[in-house]
Design a protein around this motif. Structure first.
Motif, PDB file in Angstrom:
ATOM      1  N   ILE A  88       0.875  -1.169   0.000  1.00 49.60           N
ATOM      2  CA  ILE A  88       0.000   0.000   0.000  1.00 49.60           C
ATOM      3  C   ILE A  88       0.913   1.220   0.000  1.00 49.60           C
ATOM      4  O   ILE A  88       1.816   1.311   0.835  1.00 49.60           O
ATOM      5  CB  ILE A  88      -0.897   0.032   1.254  1.00 49.60           C
ATOM      6  N   GLU A  89       0.698   2.132  -0.912  1.00 51.09           N
ATOM      7  CA  GLU A  89       1.516   3.330  -1.011  1.00 51.09           C
ATOM      8  C   GLU A  89       0.744   4.515  -0.444  1.00 51.09           C
ATOM      9  O   GLU A  89      -0.413   4.730  -0.781  1.00 51.09           O
ATOM     10  CB  GLU A  89       1.916   3.577  -2.466  1.00 51.09           C
ATOM     11  N   TRP A  90       1.411   5.261   0.428  1.00 52.21           N
ATOM     12  CA  TRP A  90       0.811   6.399   1.130  1.00 52.21           C
ATOM     13  C   TRP A  90       1.594   7.672   0.808  1.00 52.21           C
ATOM     14  O   TRP A  90       2.781   7.604   0.519  1.00 52.21           O
ATOM     15  CB  TRP A  90       0.876   6.169   2.639  1.00 52.21           C
ATOM     16  N   PRO A  91       0.954   8.832   0.937  1.00 53.31           N
ATOM     17  CA  PRO A  91       1.682  10.086   0.716  1.00 53.31           C
ATOM     18  C   PRO A  91       2.817  10.274   1.727  1.00 53.31           C
ATOM     19  O   PRO A  91       3.859  10.809   1.392  1.00 53.31           O
ATOM     20  CB  PRO A  91       0.634  11.184   0.881  1.00 53.31           C
ATOM     21  N   ASP A  92       2.594   9.810   2.973  1.00 53.78           N
ATOM     22  CA  ASP A  92       3.596   9.948   4.027  1.00 53.78           C
ATOM     23  C   ASP A  92       3.173   9.077   5.218  1.00 53.78           C
ATOM     24  O   ASP A  92       2.061   8.541   5.237  1.00 53.78           O
ATOM     25  CB  ASP A  92       3.750  11.414   4.459  1.00 53.78           C
ATOM     26  N   LYS A  93       4.054   8.952   6.194  1.00 52.38           N
ATOM     27  CA  LYS A  93       3.775   8.097   7.351  1.00 52.38           C
ATOM     28  C   LYS A  93       2.631   8.663   8.194  1.00 52.38           C
ATOM     29  O   LYS A  93       1.814   7.909   8.728  1.00 52.38           O
ATOM     30  CB  LYS A  93       5.023   7.911   8.209  1.00 52.38           C
ATOM     31  N   ALA A  94       2.538   9.982   8.310  1.00 50.85           N
ATOM     32  CA  ALA A  94       1.463  10.580   9.100  1.00 50.85           C
ATOM     33  C   ALA A  94       0.089  10.227   8.520  1.00 50.85           C
ATOM     34  O   ALA A  94      -0.841   9.896   9.260  1.00 50.85           O
ATOM     35  CB  ALA A  94       1.647  12.091   9.184  1.00 50.85           C
ATOM     36  N   THR A  95      -0.035  10.278   7.197  1.00 53.79           N
ATOM     37  CA  THR A  95      -1.299   9.912   6.543  1.00 53.79           C
ATOM     38  C   THR A  95      -1.582   8.439   6.769  1.00 53.79           C
ATOM     39  O   THR A  95      -2.713   8.054   7.048  1.00 53.79           O
ATOM     40  CB  THR A  95      -1.236  10.226   5.037  1.00 53.79           C
ATOM     41  N   ARG A  96      -0.562   7.613   6.666  1.00 53.84           N
ATOM     42  CA  ARG A  96      -0.714   6.173   6.921  1.00 53.84           C
ATOM     43  C   ARG A  96      -1.173   5.922   8.349  1.00 53.84           C
ATOM     44  O   ARG A  96      -2.106   5.162   8.592  1.00 53.84           O
ATOM     45  CB  ARG A  96       0.596   5.462   6.632  1.00 53.84           C
ATOM     46  N   ASP A  97      -0.518   6.537   9.322  1.00 58.81           N
ATOM     47  CA  ASP A  97      -0.878   6.322  10.719  1.00 58.81           C
ATOM     48  C   ASP A  97      -2.319   6.759  10.990  1.00 58.81           C
ATOM     49  O   ASP A  97      -3.082   6.040  11.647  1.00 58.81           O
ATOM     50  CB  ASP A  97       0.077   7.071  11.648  1.00 58.81           C
ATOM     51  N   ALA A  98      -2.707   7.914  10.483  1.00 63.32           N
ATOM     52  CA  ALA A  98      -4.077   8.406  10.669  1.00 63.32           C
ATOM     53  C   ALA A  98      -5.081   7.509   9.944  1.00 63.32           C
ATOM     54  O   ALA A  98      -6.155   7.203  10.474  1.00 63.32           O
ATOM     55  CB  ALA A  98      -4.192   9.849  10.168  1.00 63.32           C
ATOM     56  N   GLY A  99      -4.730   7.079   8.727  1.00 64.56           N
ATOM     57  CA  GLY A  99      -5.608   6.199   7.962  1.00 64.56           C
ATOM     58  C   GLY A  99      -5.845   4.868   8.653  1.00 64.56           C
ATOM     59  O   GLY A  99      -6.976   4.391   8.746  1.00 64.56           O
ATOM     60  N   TRP A 100      -4.779   4.255   9.157  1.00 67.17           N
ATOM     61  CA  TRP A 100      -4.912   2.976   9.872  1.00 67.17           C
ATOM     62  C   TRP A 100      -5.761   3.147  11.119  1.00 67.17           C
ATOM     63  O   TRP A 100      -6.596   2.286  11.445  1.00 67.17           O
ATOM     64  CB  TRP A 100      -3.544   2.411  10.241  1.00 67.17           C
ATOM     65  N   GLU A 101      -5.557   4.237  11.859  1.00 71.10           N
ATOM     66  CA  GLU A 101      -6.338   4.453  13.079  1.00 71.10           C
ATOM     67  C   GLU A 101      -7.831   4.530  12.755  1.00 71.10           C
ATOM     68  O   GLU A 101      -8.658   3.908  13.421  1.00 71.10           O
ATOM     69  CB  GLU A 101      -5.877   5.731  13.783  1.00 71.10           C
ATOM     70  N   LYS A 102      -8.175   5.272  11.708  1.00 75.78           N
ATOM     71  CA  LYS A 102      -9.580   5.387  11.297  1.00 75.78           C
ATOM     72  C   LYS A 102     -10.122   4.046  10.805  1.00 75.78           C
ATOM     73  O   LYS A 102     -11.257   3.675  11.121  1.00 75.78           O
ATOM     74  CB  LYS A 102      -9.726   6.440  10.202  1.00 75.78           C
ATOM     75  N   MET A 103      -9.319   3.324  10.038  1.00 72.19           N
ATOM     76  CA  MET A 103      -9.772   2.031   9.517  1.00 72.19           C
ATOM     77  C   MET A 103     -10.050   1.039  10.631  1.00 72.19           C
ATOM     78  O   MET A 103     -11.026   0.288  10.575  1.00 72.19           O
ATOM     79  CB  MET A 103      -8.739   1.438   8.548  1.00 72.19           C
ATOM     80  N   MET A 104      -9.212   1.007  11.646  1.00 68.94           N
ATOM     81  CA  MET A 104      -9.385   0.048  12.742  1.00 68.94           C
ATOM     82  C   MET A 104     -10.661   0.312  13.540  1.00 68.94           C
ATOM     83  O   MET A 104     -11.204  -0.594  14.158  1.00 68.94           O
ATOM     84  CB  MET A 104      -8.170   0.062  13.671  1.00 68.94           C
ATOM     85  N   LYS A 105     -11.169   1.542  13.478  1.00 70.85           N
ATOM     86  CA  LYS A 105     -12.404   1.894  14.164  1.00 70.85           C
ATOM     87  C   LYS A 105     -13.632   1.738  13.268  1.00 70.85           C
ATOM     88  O   LYS A 105     -14.761   1.806  13.740  1.00 70.85           O
ATOM     89  CB  LYS A 105     -12.325   3.341  14.667  1.00 70.85           C
ATOM     90  N   ASP A 106     -13.416   1.534  11.987  1.00 67.58           N
ATOM     91  CA  ASP A 106     -14.507   1.456  11.022  1.00 67.58           C
ATOM     92  C   ASP A 106     -15.176   0.084  11.092  1.00 67.58           C
ATOM     93  O   ASP A 106     -14.504  -0.944  11.045  1.00 67.58           O
ATOM     94  CB  ASP A 106     -13.955   1.709   9.610  1.00 67.58           C
TER      95      ASP A 106
END
Length: 135
Positions: A88-106
């Motif tokens: 999975i390619e992300w713009p940066d680590k911060a976007t990845r970290d925020a994205g994973w956090e939201k996904m885990m709650k979805d």
């Protein structure tokens, strides 16, 4: 070093602007190839929704046995399984970290049925590219 050949079964998005990657490897029963591709496509939609730029899922076509280690041993692959290599390619680590956090709650991340693979033998990690010939 381990190497192998893989057939892309999902490839969505663009690498442009990617500065962080998640990679994962897992064994999937060969009989479940299409079921895995369907699950992977649904997950791709979620990853993209939560900020990923590109998702690639690749089916092992040529995963030779090595002398010390290889994809087959790393995943404890059985004879009736193939190795899947994905990233999975992300713009940066911060976007990845925020994205994973939201996904885990979805709630869509909660499986409604048994997945077509053994998640206990899945391995993953986060990576910062040190060479990218596309950019």
């Amino acid at each position: 070093m381990i190497f192998a050949g893989f057939e892309p079964i999902v490839d969505v998005g663009s690498s442009e602007g990617a500065t962080y990657l998640d990679g994962y490897v897992l064994p999937v029963p060969k009989a479940n190839k299409e079921a895995y591709r369907e699950v992977a496509q649904k997950m791709t939609d979620l990853f993209k929704e939560f900020g990923a730029l590109r998702v690639v899922e690749a089916w092992g076509e040529d995963t030779p046995d090595g002398t010390k280690t290889d994809y087959n041993r790393a995943t404890l692959k059985k004879d009736d399984e193939a190795v899947v290599y994905s990233w999975i390619e992300w713009p940066d680590k911060a976007t990845r970290d925020a994205g994973w956090e939201k996904m885990m709650k979805d709630e869509r991340m909660q499986p409604k049925e048994e997945p077509p693979f053994d998640g206990k033998r899945m391995m993953w990690g986060g990576f910062a590219p040190i060479l990218d010939t596309a950019n």
